[in-house]
Design a protein around this motif. Structure first.
Motif, PDB file in Angstrom:
ATOM      1  N   PHE A 167       0.830  -1.207   0.000  1.00  0.00           N
ATOM      2  CA  PHE A 167       0.000   0.000   0.000  1.00  0.00           C
ATOM      3  C   PHE A 167       0.869   1.265   0.000  1.00  0.00           C
ATOM      4  CE2 PHE A 167      -2.896  -3.117   2.058  1.00  0.00           C
ATOM      5  CZ  PHE A 167      -3.932  -3.051   1.143  1.00  0.00           C
ATOM      6  N   GLU A 168       2.043   1.194   0.646  1.00  0.00           N
ATOM      7  CA  GLU A 168       2.919   2.357   0.705  1.00  0.00           C
ATOM      8  C   GLU A 168       3.390   2.744  -0.686  1.00  0.00           C
ATOM      9  OE1 GLU A 168       3.247  -0.341   2.531  1.00  0.00           O
ATOM     10  OE2 GLU A 168       2.917   0.347   4.594  1.00  0.00           O
ATOM     11  N   PHE A 169       3.720   1.742  -1.510  1.00  0.00           N
ATOM     12  CA  PHE A 169       4.161   2.046  -2.878  1.00  0.00           C
ATOM     13  C   PHE A 169       3.023   2.673  -3.672  1.00  0.00           C
ATOM     14  CE2 PHE A 169       4.197   0.898  -7.359  1.00  0.00           C
ATOM     15  CZ  PHE A 169       5.400   1.462  -7.760  1.00  0.00           C
ATOM     16  N   MET A 170       1.824   2.125  -3.533  1.00  0.00           N
ATOM     17  CA  MET A 170       0.665   2.654  -4.268  1.00  0.00           C
ATOM     18  C   MET A 170       0.423   4.114  -3.905  1.00  0.00           C
ATOM     19  SD  MET A 170      -1.608  -0.772  -3.656  1.00  0.00           S
ATOM     20  CE  MET A 170      -3.165  -0.166  -4.252  1.00  0.00           C
ATOM     21  N   THR A 171       0.527   4.417  -2.611  1.00  0.00           N
ATOM     22  CA  THR A 171       0.299   5.788  -2.156  1.00  0.00           C
ATOM     23  C   THR A 171       1.365   6.734  -2.678  1.00  0.00           C
ATOM     24  OG1 THR A 171      -0.765   4.988  -0.131  1.00  0.00           O
ATOM     25  CG2 THR A 171       0.039   7.257  -0.119  1.00  0.00           C
ATOM     26  N   SER A 172       2.647   6.337  -2.575  1.00  0.00           N
ATOM     27  CA  SER A 172       3.739   7.200  -3.029  1.00  0.00           C
ATOM     28  C   SER A 172       3.729   7.367  -4.543  1.00  0.00           C
ATOM     29  CB  SER A 172       5.088   6.633  -2.567  1.00  0.00           C
ATOM     30  OG  SER A 172       5.318   5.363  -3.136  1.00  0.00           O
ATOM     31  N   PHE A 173       3.304   6.323  -5.268  1.00  0.00           N
ATOM     32  CA  PHE A 173       3.237   6.374  -6.723  1.00  0.00           C
ATOM     33  C   PHE A 173       2.233   7.446  -7.167  1.00  0.00           C
ATOM     34  CE2 PHE A 173       1.418   4.955 -10.785  1.00  0.00           C
ATOM     35  CZ  PHE A 173       2.572   4.833 -11.547  1.00  0.00           C
ATOM     36  N   ILE A 174       1.037   7.441  -6.563  1.00  0.00           N
ATOM     37  CA  ILE A 174       0.022   8.441  -6.889  1.00  0.00           C
ATOM     38  C   ILE A 174       0.474   9.829  -6.457  1.00  0.00           C
ATOM     39  CG2 ILE A 174      -2.332   9.225  -6.378  1.00  0.00           C
ATOM     40  CD1 ILE A 174      -2.229   6.867  -8.278  1.00  0.00           C
ATOM     41  N   SER A 175       1.151   9.893  -5.309  1.00  0.00           N
ATOM     42  CA  SER A 175       1.648  11.179  -4.815  1.00  0.00           C
ATOM     43  C   SER A 175       2.618  11.807  -5.808  1.00  0.00           C
ATOM     44  CB  SER A 175       2.329  10.984  -3.455  1.00  0.00           C
ATOM     45  OG  SER A 175       2.826  12.202  -2.974  1.00  0.00           O
ATOM     46  N   GLU A 176       3.505  10.979  -6.369  1.00  0.00           N
ATOM     47  CA  GLU A 176       4.472  11.491  -7.337  1.00  0.00           C
ATOM     48  C   GLU A 176       3.787  11.935  -8.620  1.00  0.00           C
ATOM     49  OE1 GLU A 176       8.527  10.037  -9.676  1.00  0.00           O
ATOM     50  OE2 GLU A 176       7.780   8.901  -7.964  1.00  0.00           O
ATOM     51  N   LEU A 177       2.792  11.185  -9.058  1.00  0.00           N
ATOM     52  CA  LEU A 177       2.040  11.574 -10.254  1.00  0.00           C
ATOM     53  C   LEU A 177       1.332  12.908 -10.034  1.00  0.00           C
ATOM     54  CD1 LEU A 177       0.325   8.284 -11.527  1.00  0.00           C
ATOM     55  CD2 LEU A 177       2.171   9.560 -12.622  1.00  0.00           C
ATOM     56  N   GLU A 178       0.726  13.078  -8.855  1.00  0.00           N
ATOM     57  CA  GLU A 178       0.030  14.321  -8.551  1.00  0.00           C
ATOM     58  C   GLU A 178       0.990  15.494  -8.557  1.00  0.00           C
ATOM     59  OE1 GLU A 178      -3.602  12.682  -5.691  1.00  0.00           O
ATOM     60  OE2 GLU A 178      -1.787  13.517  -4.799  1.00  0.00           O
ATOM     61  N   ALA A 179       2.196  15.296  -7.999  1.00  0.00           N
ATOM     62  CA  ALA A 179       3.189  16.369  -7.952  1.00  0.00           C
ATOM     63  C   ALA A 179       3.576  16.806  -9.353  1.00  0.00           C
ATOM     64  CB  ALA A 179       4.421  15.910  -7.175  1.00  0.00           C
ATOM     65  N   ARG A 180       3.744  15.824 -10.248  1.00  0.00           N
ATOM     66  CA  ARG A 180       4.104  16.156 -11.633  1.00  0.00           C
ATOM     67  C   ARG A 180       2.972  16.892 -12.332  1.00  0.00           C
ATOM     68  NH1 ARG A 180       7.570  11.266 -14.429  1.00  0.00           N
ATOM     69  NH2 ARG A 180       9.220  11.152 -12.855  1.00  0.00           N
ATOM     70  N   GLN A 181       1.748  16.434 -12.107  1.00  0.00           N
ATOM     71  CA  GLN A 181       0.599  17.066 -12.738  1.00  0.00           C
ATOM     72  C   GLN A 181       0.432  18.496 -12.251  1.00  0.00           C
ATOM     73  OE1 GLN A 181      -2.538  14.345 -11.755  1.00  0.00           O
ATOM     74  NE2 GLN A 181      -2.142  13.012 -13.508  1.00  0.00           N
ATOM     75  N   ILE A 182       0.644  18.701 -10.940  1.00  0.00           N
ATOM     76  CA  ILE A 182       0.519  20.044 -10.381  1.00  0.00           C
ATOM     77  C   ILE A 182       1.563  20.972 -10.989  1.00  0.00           C
ATOM     78  CG2 ILE A 182       0.830  21.410  -8.267  1.00  0.00           C
ATOM     79  CD1 ILE A 182      -0.465  19.051  -6.759  1.00  0.00           C
ATOM     80  N   SER A 183       2.782  20.483 -11.143  1.00  0.00           N
ATOM     81  CA  SER A 183       3.850  21.303 -11.719  1.00  0.00           C
ATOM     82  C   SER A 183       3.516  21.695 -13.149  1.00  0.00           C
ATOM     83  CB  SER A 183       5.179  20.537 -11.678  1.00  0.00           C
ATOM     84  OG  SER A 183       5.586  20.298 -10.354  1.00  0.00           O
ATOM     85  N   GLU A 184       3.029  20.732 -13.934  1.00  0.00           N
ATOM     86  CA  GLU A 184       2.698  21.022 -15.323  1.00  0.00           C
ATOM     87  C   GLU A 184       1.492  21.949 -15.422  1.00  0.00           C
ATOM     88  OE1 GLU A 184       2.200  17.204 -17.041  1.00  0.00           O
ATOM     89  OE2 GLU A 184       4.348  16.701 -16.969  1.00  0.00           O
ATOM     90  N   LEU A 185       0.498  21.721 -14.550  1.00  0.00           N
ATOM     91  CA  LEU A 185      -0.679  22.588 -14.536  1.00  0.00           C
ATOM     92  C   LEU A 185      -0.294  24.002 -14.136  1.00  0.00           C
ATOM     93  CD1 LEU A 185      -3.740  23.013 -14.685  1.00  0.00           C
ATOM     94  CD2 LEU A 185      -3.888  22.252 -12.308  1.00  0.00           C
ATOM     95  N   GLU A 186       0.543  24.109 -13.130  1.00  0.00           N
ATOM     96  CA  GLU A 186       0.984  25.420 -12.667  1.00  0.00           C
ATOM     97  C   GLU A 186       1.719  26.147 -13.772  1.00  0.00           C
ATOM     98  OE1 GLU A 186       4.154  25.821  -9.644  1.00  0.00           O
ATOM     99  OE2 GLU A 186       2.613  26.860  -8.476  1.00  0.00           O
ATOM    100  N   ALA A 187       2.524  25.423 -14.518  1.00  0.00           N
ATOM    101  CA  ALA A 187       3.263  26.024 -15.625  1.00  0.00           C
ATOM    102  C   ALA A 187       2.305  26.605 -16.662  1.00  0.00           C
ATOM    103  CB  ALA A 187       4.172  24.981 -16.284  1.00  0.00           C
ATOM    104  N   ARG A 188       1.257  25.848 -16.998  1.00  0.00           N
ATOM    105  CA  ARG A 188       0.282  26.338 -17.977  1.00  0.00           C
ATOM    106  C   ARG A 188      -0.465  27.549 -17.441  1.00  0.00           C
ATOM    107  NH1 ARG A 188      -0.725  20.757 -18.624  1.00  0.00           N
ATOM    108  NH2 ARG A 188      -2.648  20.905 -17.383  1.00  0.00           N
ATOM    109  N   GLN A 189      -0.853  27.476 -16.159  1.00  0.00           N
ATOM    110  CA  GLN A 189      -1.606  28.586 -15.579  1.00  0.00           C
ATOM    111  C   GLN A 189      -0.775  29.858 -15.513  1.00  0.00           C
ATOM    112  OE1 GLN A 189      -2.768  26.745 -11.868  1.00  0.00           O
ATOM    113  NE2 GLN A 189      -4.796  26.212 -12.639  1.00  0.00           N
ATOM    114  N   ILE A 190       0.481  29.719 -15.143  1.00  0.00           N
ATOM    115  CA  ILE A 190       1.359  30.883 -15.077  1.00  0.00           C
ATOM    116  C   ILE A 190       1.559  31.474 -16.458  1.00  0.00           C
ATOM    117  CG2 ILE A 190       3.719  31.628 -14.578  1.00  0.00           C
ATOM    118  CD1 ILE A 190       1.998  31.284 -12.113  1.00  0.00           C
ATOM    119  N   SER A 191       1.728  30.631 -17.469  1.00  0.00           N
ATOM    120  CA  SER A 191       1.899  31.113 -18.842  1.00  0.00           C
ATOM    121  C   SER A 191       0.653  31.850 -19.308  1.00  0.00           C
ATOM    122  CB  SER A 191       2.204  29.940 -19.780  1.00  0.00           C
ATOM    123  OG  SER A 191       3.426  29.349 -19.450  1.00  0.00           O
TER     124      SER A 191
END
Length: 381
Positions: free
Chosen positions: A150-174
């Motif tokens: 379960f720890e891997f599943m949680t950290s895996f989704i956490s990392e995906l969310e972090a990447r998505q937030i970074s990319e979304l933030e980049a688009r919003q800032i642009s």
């Protein structure tokens, strides 16, 4: 992440060993009072908005369902995570974890896995859903001892969310950067004239005069009322203005007969709450909206902000929602405006509003400049 995935061990598990399917005590939506301030989500078969039709007020304990589980509608067979207690509509069920507890990231992992099997579930009869669900298998990551990781599943989704937030933030800032440039707000430096008018305003050296709204504006009813429950609200078309205090009063967009469009360059006025907004373009309206049209050719988008502000302040003395503001009440309400040579000083209003906009936007511009550079380094390296 790819390297980590290659090192993961996977095993098959029956869904019946992971989740217990439970039918919901269901009530028709007519049993509830829907409200933006409702304490509980009302889950239905819809695939939109996390399966939530809207928020409802407390009904009873008997039908209230415990949150932190997965919920599924029996038509689309799409799973959603319900973190809070909720009520449910007809043809819905819950998947309650067995021997472990969900969190938002773990729930998202299982939702992804389960929704890939939607076609399998859709092909079965509703009465057979639980049996098919129990026997269906899914692959999950496991530890060396064979237990679910379960720890891997949680950290895996956490990392995906972090990447998505970074990319979304980049688009919003642009997008923010482009917006500031297009509107001319990226230049937040005050002109000498703006500084002068600000100083006059701060030192209370402005000459003011009281006016009745009816002497300045025509107050008209809408050309046609469009019921929100009977129209198709879209993401494009002409603005659909209602009594909401959000998004400039615009609930969405309609493609209806343009004969019933109300004029642009006017102020929309919500009769129950005295919420008002400048509407630059022609628009359709919902119920209890008045159209306030200026009698002065100098009225425009910039000075409209001054009019809306002083009108809102004038109506703030009323008890909100206690009565519907009629045309007569609106026309006879008094507001204060700056004057020059005993005439409305439109120039002062526009320059003052321009200065205030620059002051407000300054922090946004400085923030966006820093974030643009930081985000570009993070995402576009």
């Amino acid at each position: 992440m790819a390297r980590e995935l290659e090192e993961v061990k996977w095993e098959k598990f029956k869904l019946g060993d992971l989740f217990r399917i439970k039918s919901n005590l269901q009530l028709n939506k007519n049993s509830f009072i829907f409200s933006e301030n409702g304490e509980y989500p009302y889950f239905t078969r819809t695939v939109f908005n996390n399966g939530i039709l809207g928020n409802v007020h407390y009904l009873d304990e008997e039908h209230k369902l415990k949150g932190n589980c997965l919920a599924v509608g029996m038509i689309a067979m799409r799973f959603f995570y319900m973190d809070k207690d909720f009520y449910a509509g007809q043809f819905t069920k819950r998947a309650i974890p067995i021997g472990f507890s969900l969190n938002s990231r773990l729930a998202n992992y299982f939702i992804t896995v389960l929704n890939k099997k939607s076609k399998i579930f859709q092909s079965s009869l509703v009465r057979n859903f639980e049996k098919i669900f129990k026997n269906e298998e899914v692959k999950l990551p496991v530890k060396n001892d064979g237990s679910i990781d379960f720890e891997f599943m949680t950290s895996f989704i956490s990392e995906l969310e972090a990447r998505q937030i970074s990319e979304l933030e980049a688009r919003q800032i642009s997008e923010l950067e482009a917006y500031l440039v297009t509107t001319g707000l990226s230049d937040y430096f005050l002109t000498s004239e703006e500084e002068k008018f600000l100083e006059i305003f701060r030192e209370n050296e402005v000459k003011w005069k009281k006016f009745k709204i009816g002497d300045l504006f025509e107050v008209n009813s809408y050309k046609k009322r469009f019921d929100a429950n009977k129209v198709n609200i879209l993401e494009e078309g002409h603005p659909y203005v209602v009594r909401t205090a959000l998004n400039n009063g615009i609930r969405g967009y309609l493609k209806e007969d343009e004969e019933f469009l109300n004029e642009g360059n006017t102020i929309s006025f919500g009769q129950d709450t005295a919420t008002m907004f400048y509407q630059e373009k022609p628009y359709f309206t919902g119920d209890k909206i008045k159209i306030i049209k200026s009698k002065y050719k100098e009225f425009n988008k910039l000075n409209s902000h001054f009019f809306v502000s002083t009108m809102s302040k004038s109506f703030s003395t009323f008890a909100w929602g206690s009565s519907s503001f009629s045309i007569n009440i609106i026309e006879n309400q008094e507001i204060y405006l700056p004057i020059k040579n005993n005439e409305i000083d439109f120039e002062f209003m526009e320059i003052l509003i321009s200065a205030i906009q620059k002051i407000i936007i300054k922090d946004v511009v400085l923030y966006s400049s820093k974030k643009i550079e930081a985000t570009k380094k993070l995402v576009f390296k």
